[in-house]
Design an enzyme around this catalytic site. Structure first.
Site, PDB file in Angstrom:
ATOM      1  N   SER A  63     -22.226 -77.581  16.826  1.00 31.57           N
ATOM      2  CA  SER A  63     -22.123 -76.596  17.580  1.00 31.57           C
ATOM      3  C   SER A  63     -22.970 -76.866  19.058  1.00 31.57           C
ATOM      4  CB  SER A  63     -22.533 -75.316  17.141  1.00 31.57           C
ATOM      5  OG  SER A  63     -22.164 -74.242  17.990  1.00 31.57           O
ATOM      6  N   HIS A  64     -24.229 -75.916  19.180  1.00 33.15           N
ATOM      7  CA  HIS A  64     -24.920 -75.933  20.446  1.00 33.15           C
ATOM      8  C   HIS A  64     -26.170 -77.003  20.198  1.00 33.15           C
ATOM      9  CE1 HIS A  64     -26.853 -73.312  17.306  1.00 33.15           C
ATOM     10  NE2 HIS A  64     -28.152 -73.542  17.950  1.00 33.15           N
ATOM     11  N   ASP A 102     -20.705 -73.416  24.737  1.00 27.07           N
ATOM     12  CA  ASP A 102     -21.231 -74.597  23.918  1.00 27.07           C
ATOM     13  C   ASP A 102     -20.360 -75.586  23.535  1.00 27.07           C
ATOM     14  OD1 ASP A 102     -19.805 -73.350  21.870  1.00 27.07           O
ATOM     15  OD2 ASP A 102     -21.447 -73.308  20.332  1.00 27.07           O
ATOM     16  N   ASP A 111     -19.138 -76.416  20.584  1.00 28.63           N
ATOM     17  CA  ASP A 111     -17.541 -76.431  19.905  1.00 28.63           C
ATOM     18  C   ASP A 111     -16.777 -75.245  20.503  1.00 28.63           C
ATOM     19  OD1 ASP A 111     -19.555 -74.857  18.933  1.00 28.63           O
ATOM     20  OD2 ASP A 111     -18.475 -74.628  17.216  1.00 28.63           O
ATOM     21  N   ASP A 133     -17.226 -72.297  20.883  1.00 33.51           N
ATOM     22  CA  ASP A 133     -17.352 -70.482  20.419  1.00 33.51           C
ATOM     23  C   ASP A 133     -18.308 -69.895  20.979  1.00 33.51           C
ATOM     24  OD1 ASP A 133     -19.503 -71.652  19.022  1.00 33.51           O
ATOM     25  OD2 ASP A 133     -18.945 -71.345  16.975  1.00 33.51           O
ATOM     26  N   ARG A 134     -19.241 -70.223  21.718  1.00 32.27           N
ATOM     27  CA  ARG A 134     -20.175 -69.314  22.456  1.00 32.27           C
ATOM     28  C   ARG A 134     -19.635 -69.161  24.032  1.00 32.27           C
ATOM     29  NH1 ARG A 134     -26.195 -70.219  20.490  1.00 32.27           N
ATOM     30  NH2 ARG A 134     -25.862 -70.669  18.361  1.00 32.27           N
ATOM     31  N   LYS A 139     -16.309 -66.745  16.317  1.00 31.80           N
ATOM     32  CA  LYS A 139     -16.427 -66.417  17.763  1.00 31.80           C
ATOM     33  C   LYS A 139     -15.746 -67.307  18.875  1.00 31.80           C
ATOM     34  CE  LYS A 139     -20.737 -68.456  17.539  1.00 31.80           C
ATOM     35  NZ  LYS A 139     -21.531 -68.779  16.136  1.00 31.80           N
TER      36      LYS A 139
HETATM   37  C1  VG1 Z   1     -27.693 -69.537  15.248  1.00 29.06           C
HETATM   38  C2  VG1 Z   1     -27.301 -68.002  16.036  1.00 29.06           C
HETATM   39  C3  VG1 Z   1     -26.456 -67.163  15.350  1.00 29.06           C
HETATM   40  C4  VG1 Z   1     -25.167 -68.326  15.148  1.00 29.06           C
HETATM   41  C5  VG1 Z   1     -25.465 -69.570  14.704  1.00 29.06           C
HETATM   42  C6  VG1 Z   1     -24.240 -70.480  14.671  1.00 29.06           C
HETATM   43  O1  VG1 Z   1     -28.209 -69.414  13.950  1.00 29.06           O
HETATM   44  O2  VG1 Z   1     -28.613 -67.409  15.890  1.00 29.06           O
HETATM   45  O3  VG1 Z   1     -26.110 -66.098  15.702  1.00 29.06           O
HETATM   46  O4  VG1 Z   1     -24.171 -67.348  14.306  1.00 29.06           O
HETATM   47  O5  VG1 Z   1     -26.382 -70.017  15.254  1.00 29.06           O
HETATM   48  O6  VG1 Z   1     -23.897 -70.521  15.880  1.00 29.06           O
HETATM   49  P1  VG1 Z   1     -29.661 -69.516  13.584  1.00 29.06           P
HETATM   50  O7  VG1 Z   1     -29.793 -69.413  12.194  1.00 29.06           O
HETATM   51  O8  VG1 Z   1     -30.182 -70.882  14.256  1.00 29.06           O
HETATM   52  O9  VG1 Z   1     -30.404 -68.439  14.063  1.00 29.06           O
HETATM   53  V1  VG1 Z   1     -22.907 -71.851  16.615  1.00 29.06           V
HETATM   54  O10 VG1 Z   1     -22.200 -71.780  18.003  1.00 29.06           O
HETATM   55  O11 VG1 Z   1     -24.376 -72.986  16.686  1.00 29.06           O
HETATM   56  O12 VG1 Z   1     -21.945 -72.328  15.179  1.00 29.06           O
HETATM   57 CO    CO Z   2     -21.025 -72.871  18.647  1.00 25.31          CO
END
Ligand code: VG1
Ligand code: CO
Length: 541
Positions: free
Chosen positions: A111-112, A275, A277, A279-280, A374
């Site tokens: 993801s990010h 981001d 993937d 979804d953000r 998302k």
């Molecule tokens: C983070 C965010 C959370 C989100 C998750 C996955 O998690 O705070 O809100 O759902 O990333 O997003 P954490 O545990 O690091 O706070 V993604 O777009 O990275 O799949």
């Molecule tokens: Co993501």
């Protein structure tokens, strides 16, 4: 020929907030990916099933996809639906699972998190509703990874994923599909494309930064081809294995080029980023940044302007650390507002049971019941639909929103790469003092209540505890502390800050300024400097 390869359990294959994320090098080390995938196949009934596979295109995406296909064939999967080039955004994968009534899907993404050989890789597993596997499933995978003795893999050449079409891999059908078209069609059914097309035709200017990640092809197809935005509206539109050195985390820190453009003299009307993937989303108006919590509230208040939501919302849901801005909209609309732990997996049951239509997190995630993830482009299109129908600027819409509902000043402070033991010590210390905190004062704020957030799922009754310490101050301000579950190095401490201003005065302060007393109180109460050695955060959103 199917080979059975002997292996031994590898420590730490425990999915976090969203899938298993580790350093790419670790994922590429002998048996690492294979062990986890076999643990997944041992925990979920896969024989005879249909699964979706794709990823965000980061380094190792292509190799991992080939390994997973061969293992799926060896484990009796009947059919795999794979995005062309092994690409699929997370929301598009969710949609494909639902569209094809598949039994689940595997998404290759961290993801990010940054990508590349020195960056991160990840594997997420989604279930038949299209959403992230709930904790019961990820716990089972983790347990299976701890007792694994062998994995099964087909001996075969690579599958050609370069063009759509059907082929066989052993006994398994592999359907390579266009990764974009189904998701783009879904967007076209939900939003008022003629109104958005007219907006662009009238000279409305937008900048979309896909950050060299998976959203590029989707954004080009939808914004530039179907909606007629000028070519070049989408920048950094080609997914690159290392994201071109960018950190594909759409926030003011990491999407700095977009922020600078949106705050310059001749800024476009609307800016957005997504981001790794897809979804953000981050949305920015000309000279105005919209916080994700406020964005969720604005979308809820205006959703009826989009054809897909003209019938109104059944309810809304937000993760606990997300601000209460959407709660006020729900109250005005007379619909329920649910508060869940961090992570999209907790929205799945509410969406399936039609208890929520819109969901959001403070971490730049927004979505609806159209998929079970998302969806970055969904949020961006919802904004475009609202801008087209209201004919006002982002700034005017925000002003109007705050005047109606008041403003929940909000910010998140991240302390990254903290030594894990020290971060855990801070949380343990805070938890041990919880019952004694009410009544204590810091920085002029008095604690009214303090707890460790726990959630009972109203649909399946499952319980999730220890989801973040909440400090509720007299007068309604709030601070939340929790440790990230997506990082791969040390610990990241997240401090979430919120203060409500009812208006009509005091609605246009700078967020950090408005939150200064809450920040000071949270630091004092949690002892952040003492525990972590840090006095200032690494990233502020
Ligand atoms: C983070 C965010 C959370 C989100 C998750 C996955 O998690 O705070 O809100 O759902 O990333 O997003 P954490 O545990 O690091 O706070 V993604 O777009 O990275 O799949
Ligand atoms: Co993501």
């Amino acid at each position: 020929m199917i080979e059975t390869i002997a292996t031994r359990p590898i420590e730490g294959q425990k999915p976090g907030t969203s899938g298993l994320r580790k350093k790419t090098r670790l994922f590429m080390s002998p048996h690492y990916l294979e062990n986890f995938i076999q643990a997944l196949f041992d925990s979920v009934k896969v024989a005879g099933g249909t699964f979706v596979l794709g990823g965000d295109g980061r380094f190792f995406n292509d190799r991992a996809a080939q390994v997973i296909l061969r293992m799926a064939a060896a484990n009796g999967v009947a059919r795999m639906i794979v995005g062309q080039g092994a690409l699929l955004s997370t929301p598009a994968a969710s949609h494909l699972i639902r569209l094809n009534r598949a039994d689940g899907g595997i998404i290759l993404s961290a993801s990010h998190n940054p990508g590349g050989p020195e960056g991160d890789f990840g594997v997420k597993f989604n279930i038949a509703n299209g959403g992230p596997a709930p904790e019961a499933v990820t716990d089972a995978i983790h347990r299976a990874s701890a007792r694994i003795e062998s994995y099964r893999i087909l001996v075969a050449a690579d599958v050609d994923l370069s063009r759509p079409g059907r082929q066989m891999l052993g006994e398994m059908v592999v359907d390579v599909v266009d990764p974009v078209v189904d998701h783009a069609d879904l967007m076209e059914r939900l939003f008022d494309f003629p109104a958005i097309r007219a907006l662009f035709a009238g000279g409305f200017r937008m900048r979309m930064d896909a950050m060299n990640a998976v959203t590029g092809p989707y954004a080009r197809e939808i914004l530039e081809r179907r909606l007629g935005a000028p070519a070049g509206t989408v920048v950094n539109a080609v997914p690159l294995p290392d994201f071109g050195g960018l950190h594909p985390d759409p926030n003011p820190t990491w999407a700095r080029a977009l922020m600078e453009e949106m705050f310059a003299a001749d800024a476009p009307d609307f800016g957005a980023a997504s981001d790794g993937d897809g979804d953000r989303n981050m949305v920015v108006g000309r000279g105005i940044y919209v916080s994700p919590s406020d964005s969720l509230a604005v979308l809820a208040a205006n959703a009826h302007l989009a054809p897909g939501y003209a019938g109104g919302l059944k309810g809304v849901a937000r993760s606990m650390p997300t601000s209460g801005a959407v709660d006020r909209v729900a109250q005005a609309l007379g619909i329920p507002c649910h508060e869940t732990p961090t992570g999209w997996k907790f929205f799945g049951n509410l969406l399936d049971a039609a208890q929520a239509t819109l969901c959001g997190e403070e971490s730049f995630g927004t979505g609806s019941d159209h998929v079970r993830e998302k969806d970055g482009l969904w949020a961006i299109l919802m904004w475009l639909n609202i801008l087209a129908r209201r004919g006002e600027s982002v700034a005017a819409i925000m002003r109007d929103h705050f005047a109606r509902f008041g403003r929940n000043y909000y910010s998140r402070h991240d302390f990254e790469g903290v030594e894990a033991a020290r971060a855990e010590g801070l949380m343990a210390d805070l938890r041990a003092r919880l019952t004694r905190l009410p009544g204590q004062e810091a920085a002029g704020l008095r604690i009214a209540a303090a707890d460790d957030f726990a959630y009972a799922d109203p649909v399946d009754g499952s319980h999730s505890r220890g989801q973040g310490v909440r400090l509720l101050f007299e007068g309604g301000a709030r601070a939340v502390l929790r440790l990230s579950g997506t990082g791969t190095e040390g610990a990241t401490l997240r401090l979430y800050l919120e203060r409500y201003a009812p208006g009509p005065d005091g609605l246009d302060a700078e967020a950090q300024h408005a939150l200064a007393p809450v920040i000071a109180a949270a630091h004092a109460i949690a002892g952040i400097a003492d525990h972590t050695g840090r006095t200032a955060p690494d990233v502020i959103t």
